[in-house]
Enzyme design. Structure first.
Site, mmCIF file in Angstrom:
data_model
loop_
_atom_site.group_PDB
_atom_site.id
_atom_site.type_symbol
_atom_site.label_atom_id
_atom_site.label_comp_id
_atom_site.label_asym_id
_atom_site.label_seq_id
_atom_site.Cartn_x
_atom_site.Cartn_y
_atom_site.Cartn_z
ATOM 1 N N MET A 94 0.829 -1.189 0.000
ATOM 2 C CA MET A 94 0.000 0.000 0.000
ATOM 3 C C MET A 94 0.870 1.248 0.000
ATOM 4 S SD MET A 94 -3.067 -1.197 -0.097
ATOM 5 C CE MET A 94 -2.327 -2.474 -1.123
ATOM 6 N N CYS A 95 0.327 2.335 -0.443
ATOM 7 C CA CYS A 95 1.046 3.600 -0.481
ATOM 8 C C CYS A 95 1.066 4.227 0.913
ATOM 9 C CB CYS A 95 0.386 4.547 -1.473
ATOM 10 S SG CYS A 95 0.104 3.825 -3.112
ATOM 11 N N ARG A 96 1.760 5.327 1.049
ATOM 12 C CA ARG A 96 1.747 6.147 2.263
ATOM 13 C C ARG A 96 1.437 7.566 1.831
ATOM 14 N NH1 ARG A 96 1.358 2.808 6.200
ATOM 15 N NH2 ARG A 96 -0.013 2.234 4.488
ATOM 16 N N ASN A 131 -4.671 5.736 -0.984
ATOM 17 C CA ASN A 131 -3.812 4.698 -0.435
ATOM 18 C C ASN A 131 -4.650 3.429 -0.365
ATOM 19 O OD1 ASN A 131 -2.184 2.990 1.097
ATOM 20 N ND2 ASN A 131 -2.708 3.985 3.024
#
Length: 251
Positions: A1-3, A116
């Site tokens: 996952m992104c931040r 996200n």
């Protein structure tokens, strides 16, 4: 996952939370603390969007490379003073392109947006929802990713004058119905309001006398950081901060 990280408040430099804090966005790009099975690093691009002044549309710096390889953004962020910004580092879903256009934040008019998470079963799961968009818009999307399609769907809601929190909540519910188990953690701002959501992933909020920070992971050990419960939204304005469940009608 992104931040991702969003800020709203008195003018500050984004460089603090992006590069100088003990668990800055830079650190989160190569040593995230809470990926929840969504990879191990966020090396598929990054971006920073900010407002150069009251009433001005946002400016943006994006790259498709890891944040730690970029020599341009640290001095740029240090030179910027802004009352609102959104920044993100990307962990791309396997099979989706790694391009600058796929990196958040996305922008249109006065808005900045970051996602996200992941849409389960993309692209098929979004096919019915995407039919509500003009064909020309679908053919000219920035990148063929779930986040970009979500942004197009959210833009369409905002363009009708829908309240931004209602728009975010409505989009979350529609996508969850079409693609159960999706991770839909959004940041959205127009420079005057900042909205963040939790939908099967983490978000924390820090309120200080200067402003409000929303972040996938706390940037430091400040005891004022608070986790946002799952399936909730945070709305920050000059009037204060509201925490609201996404399962109820929002206004």
């Amino acid at each position: 996952m992104c931040r991702h990280i969003g800020y709203l408040g008195e003018p500050v430099s984004p460089a603090g939370v992006l590069f100088r804090a003990p668990h800055s966005l830079l650190v989160q790009s190569y040593a995230p603390a809470d990926m929840r099975g969504g990879g191990s690093v966020n090396a598929d691009g990054f971006g920073l969007g900010w407002y150069p002044g009251p009433g001005s549309p946002p400016l943006r710096h994006r790259r498709s490379t890891p944040l730690w390889t970029d020599e341009t953004l640290p001095p740029l962020a240090a030179a910027v003073t802004t009352g609102a910004f959104v920044a993100a580092v990307r962990n791309g879903t396997t099979g989706l392109p790694v391009t600058e256009a796929a990196a958040a934040p996305f922008t249109a008019g006065r808005w900045l947006f970051s996602h996200n998470g992941v849409v389960r079963g993309y692209p098929g799961a979004l096919a019915e929802l995407a039919k509500t968009l003009p064909v020309t818009e679908l053919l000219t999307l920035e990148a063929p990713t779930d986040s970009v399609v979500l942004w197009a769907l959210l833009r369409a809601r905002l363009a009708t004058g829908e309240d931004p929190l209602t728009a975010v909540a409505g989009l979350s519910a529609a996508v969850e119905a079409a693609a159960p188990g999706s991770r839909l953690n959004f940041l959205l701002t127009d420079g005057a309001t900042l909205i963040g959501t939790t939908w099967t992933h983490a978000l924390s909020v820090l309120e200080t006398p200067a402003g409000v920070l929303l972040a996938s992971e706390p940037c430091d050990g400040d005891p004022r950081w608070r986790p946002v419960p799952d399936h909730h939204a945070v709305r920050a304005t000059a009037a204060g901060v509201d925490l609201l469940p996404l399962t109820q009608e929002l206004s």
